[in-house]
Design an enzyme around this catalytic site. Structure first.
Site, PDB file in Angstrom:
ATOM      1  N   ASP A   1     -27.725 -56.146  13.293  1.00 41.84           N
ATOM      2  CA  ASP A   1     -26.982 -55.031  12.687  1.00 41.84           C
ATOM      3  C   ASP A   1     -26.840 -55.247  11.177  1.00 41.84           C
ATOM      4  O   ASP A   1     -26.998 -54.313  10.380  1.00 41.84           O
ATOM      5  CB  ASP A   1     -25.617 -54.816  13.364  1.00 41.84           C
TER       6      ASP A   1
ATOM      7  N   LYS B   1     -29.277 -61.286  17.890  1.00 43.92           N
ATOM      8  CA  LYS B   1     -27.955 -60.730  18.220  1.00 43.92           C
ATOM      9  C   LYS B   1     -27.292 -61.796  19.083  1.00 43.92           C
ATOM     10  O   LYS B   1     -26.872 -61.555  20.217  1.00 43.92           O
ATOM     11  CB  LYS B   1     -28.127 -59.391  18.951  1.00 43.92           C
TER      12      LYS B   1
END
Ligand code: NAD
Length: 356
Positions: free
Chosen positions: A223, A191
């Site tokens: 994600d 991330k």
């Protein structure tokens, strides 16, 4: 002779571990597998007996053994305890105490179970991916942590996501070496657009990749990875993750395989000693009812034979027996579909032992 410490734990743990022990016993009887097993307590069972989720003595036994075969820990009985005394602390203590930094979680869809997957057959059939998860660092262990009271009287929870370069390097090596024996692709999950720690993760993994020119490295934000796992999971060969991302993504991947009851795992240290356990928890909702699928635990025992006990031929016998039993149409409730024969936990263990 190799020595295995068996820690059944809580909930369905004792039921599923009994079936794995049954299968190991059948290997001993039929093929002369040489193994000594001893049993101990961990998690809630240890809290009830000794007041702590992992005693010093049990940890010492685990450190001395060639491998540990574990069921699962936890359950509502112990949910009210403070975080530091919970059953799960026993598991974290074993991981830390045995220095099990590398968690290998294969997600393989057996062709016989294509219809038990939550996704369409054309998306999942042939799925064979491996999640390599860092297990002893990151936000689950980072300090400082806790809940503090602010000046205005409001409480604030805080945890720390921390990784050093050497921690990232050693897990990256595990992923690249695993990929060399498979499809030669590593997708590293981060991330990095938000978290500095995972930007460092990406940089270090890229550096390590230079030592593995035969492996292709790609990077993906976590994600997007969660989305891609349900959209096009077969694009992945080896997914390399930190501790928390791997925890979540491996449960998601398990659903692709039909049931979390099918997913084995290995946690290894630098000497290839390891702890082997199913990827699922103690399933208190079905404990004691003979409903639990023991296959994840039985396949974990196969991984133990392959990775820590140097007996790949026995591992292959177990994997072959699982395939035969699925071919014969036997299913526990979690993987049952119309036209198959529903069996209990121990009937599944018996059938796999017989099929060896
Ligand atoms: P869980 O994995 O125990 O159960 C999730 C769901 O999957 C439940 O519906 C359960 O019945 C089902 N399931 C799990 N294993 C199965 C099997 N072998 N066969 C058939 N169905 C199966 O997760 P949870 O409900 O979130 O957690 C229950 C307890 O387990 C909690 O106390 C949790 O802290 C603990 N836990 C332990 C571990 C571990 O020991 N490694 C991992 C995760 C959760």
């Amino acid at each position: 002779m190799a020595h295995v410490l068996v820690l059944p734990g809580d909930g369905i743990g004792p039921e599923i571990v009994a079936e794995a022990v049954k299968v190991l016993g059948a290997l001993t009887k039929k093929y002369g597998l040489s193994l000594t097993l001893s049993e101990g307590l961990v998690g809630g069972a240890s809290i009830d007996a000794h007041g702590v989720p992992l005693t010093e003595a049990t940890l010492a036994q685990a450190q001395a053994a060639d491998a540990v075969l574990l069921g699962a820990v936890g359950g509502p009985k112990w949910d009210g305890l403070p975080m530091s005394d919970r059953p799960e602390k026993g598991l974290l203590g074993l991981r830390k105490g045995m220095n099990l930094f590398a968690n290998l979680r294969p997600a393989i869809l057996y062709p016989q179970l294509t219809h038990a997957s939550s996704l369409k057959p054309e998306i999942v059939s042939g799925l064979d991916l491996l999640i390599v998860r860092e297990l002893t660092g990151g936000i689950y262990f980072g300090q400082p942590r806790g809940v503090r009271t602010l000046d205005n009287g409001e409480r604030q929870g805080y945890n720390t996501l921390v990784y050093s370069e050497s921690e990232i390097e050693r897990i990256a090596h595990v992923a690249f070496q695993a990929a060399q024996k498979r499809g030669k692709q590593v997708c590293s999950i981060d991330k990095s657009n938000v978290l500095e720690t995972t930007a460092l993760w990406k940089e270090v993994v890229t550096r390590v990749a230079a030592q593995y020119p035969d492996v292709t490295l790609s990077h993906m934000l976590v994600d997007n990875a969660a989305m891609q796992l349900v959209k096009a999971p077969k694009q992945f060969d080896v997914m390399l993750t930190d501790n928390m991302f791997g925890d979540i993504l491996s449960d998601e991947a398990s659903m692709l395989t039909g049931s979390i009851g099918m997913l084995a795992s290995a946690s290894l240290n630098e000497q290839s000693k390891g702890m082997y356990e199913p990827s699922h928890g103690s399933a208190p909702d079905i404990a004691g009812k003979g409903l639990a699928n023991p296959i994840a635990t039985i396949l974990s025992a196969a991984m133990m034979l392959r990775y820590s006990l140097g007996a790949p031929e026995h591992a292959a016998r177990i994997e072959g027996a699982v395939g035969k039993v699925l071919d014969a149409g036997l299913r526990t409730g979690d993987i049952w579909t119309e036209g198959c024969q529903k069996v209990s936990t121990s009937q599944m263990g018996d059938a796999i032992a017989d099929a060896l």
